[in-house]
Design an enzyme around this catalytic site. Structure first.
Site, PDB file in Angstrom:
ATOM      1  CE1 TYR A  46      79.885 -52.269  -0.869  1.00  8.41           C
ATOM      2  CE2 TYR A  46      79.956 -52.061  -3.312  1.00  8.41           C
ATOM      3  CZ  TYR A  46      79.968 -52.670  -2.352  1.00  8.41           C
ATOM      4  OH  TYR A  46      79.797 -54.352  -2.044  1.00  8.41           O
ATOM      5  CB  SER A  68      82.256 -55.285  -4.584  1.00  5.20           C
ATOM      6  OG  SER A  68      81.292 -55.135  -5.550  1.00  5.20           O
TER       7      SER A  68
END
Ligand SMILES: NC(=O)c1ccc[n+]([C@@H]2O[C@H](COP(=O)([O-])OP(=O)(O)OC[C@H]3O[C@@H](n4cnc5c(N)ncnc54)[C@H](OP(=O)(O)O)[C@@H]3O)[C@@H](O)[C@H]2O)c1
Length: 247
Positions: A147, A134
């Site tokens: 995350y 990501s």
């Protein structure tokens, strides 16, 4: 020879689109995820051979048994580590369980899949590992520290593994490619894994503020580009954002 792919998180979003697209280019696909009904829906949507493998990638047996399932098609040639969760929340409010789940799923899950798939790829003389990371791993944003850390770890694992396998190839080892794809905002169900209500609403508003976020198909297209590149070409790292996304 046709590809044999394992796709984790194949029941929804990016994983579903990747499985469908890989089947379109002739791959036999092992669909991995926890929800059987979601995997069945992907199996119905794709045009080609597939097998369902219901399981949790946090369980080390799932990597081994998914790899064994790929044997019926001749053994895995492409592993797409796509499954992931994003239960983000400010660090001051978050639970240790959410942090542990994030790291177990987004880091240890892919590691266990790689551990299971790599020996067979080496034996058969070729392979390709695609990790879905990501942009958050490169640009942490508030509430997303853990995350982001999980995706930064996945980036490092991919880069280190790619370098190791390239060095191995120079010594006569097989060509095994490693690709990291880091998407920006993609319209999927991922936001529903955010348990903290304020963070979920804020994230939803951010996605809704975009005129045109990415679609899962945009990322599937990139996976196919990497997989279909000629054998001497390793697409090692791709960042893909909506055009309007600033970071
Ligand atoms: N959407 C975005 O904006 C975006 C941006 C950058 C990166 N990504 C990454 O893209 C990947 C795919 O996410 P998505 O956006 O497509 O969201 P999604 O639709 O929620 O897909 C995530 C998939 O992972 C599976 N999964 C989650 N935990 C699992 C586990 N423990 N074992 C097996 N499967 C598991 C889920 O299926 P089950 O619940 O059935 O297991 C689900 O199908 C993730 O790694 C995410 O971090 C997404």
């Amino acid at each position: 020879m046709a590809h044999v792919a394992i796709v984790t998180g194949a029941g929804s979003g990016i994983g579903r689109a990747v499985a469908v697209r890989l089947a379109d280019i002739g791959a036999a696909v092992v669909l991995v995820g926890r929800r059987r009904d979601a995997l069945e829906s992907t199996a119905e949507a794709l045009n080609g051979e597939c097998v369902l493998h219901v399981g949790d990638i946090r369980d080390p047996d799932v990597g081994r048994s998914a790899d064994a399932a790929a044997e019926q098609f001749g053994g895995v040639s492409v592993l797409v580590n796509n499954a992931g969760i994003m239960p983000i929340a400010p660090m001051t409010d978050a639970s240790l369980d959410a942090w542990r789940d994030t790291l177990d799923t987004n880091v240890f899950g892919p590691l266990q899949m790689i551990h299971a798939a790599l020996p067979g790829m080496r034996r058969r003389g070729a392979g390709h590992i695609v990790n879905i990371s990501s942009v958050a791993g490169r640009h942490p944003f508030p509430a997303a520290a853990v995350y982001s850390a999980s995706k930064a770890a996945l980036d490092a694992i991919g880069a280190g593994l790619r370098a190791e396998l390239a060095a191995d190839m120079k010594r006569g080892g097989p060509p095994i490619r490693v690709t990291t794809i880091a998407p920006g905002a993609v319209t999927t169900d991922l936001i529903s894994s955010i348990r903290d209500e304020r963070t979920r609403e804020g994230t939803q508003q951010y996605y809704d503020s975009m005129a045109a976020p990415l679609t899962a198909d945009d990322i599937a297209e990139a996976v196919c580009y990497a997989v279909e590149s000629p054998p001497h070409v390793c697409v090692s790292d791709l960042e893909i954002r909506p055009t309007e996304m600033t970071r």
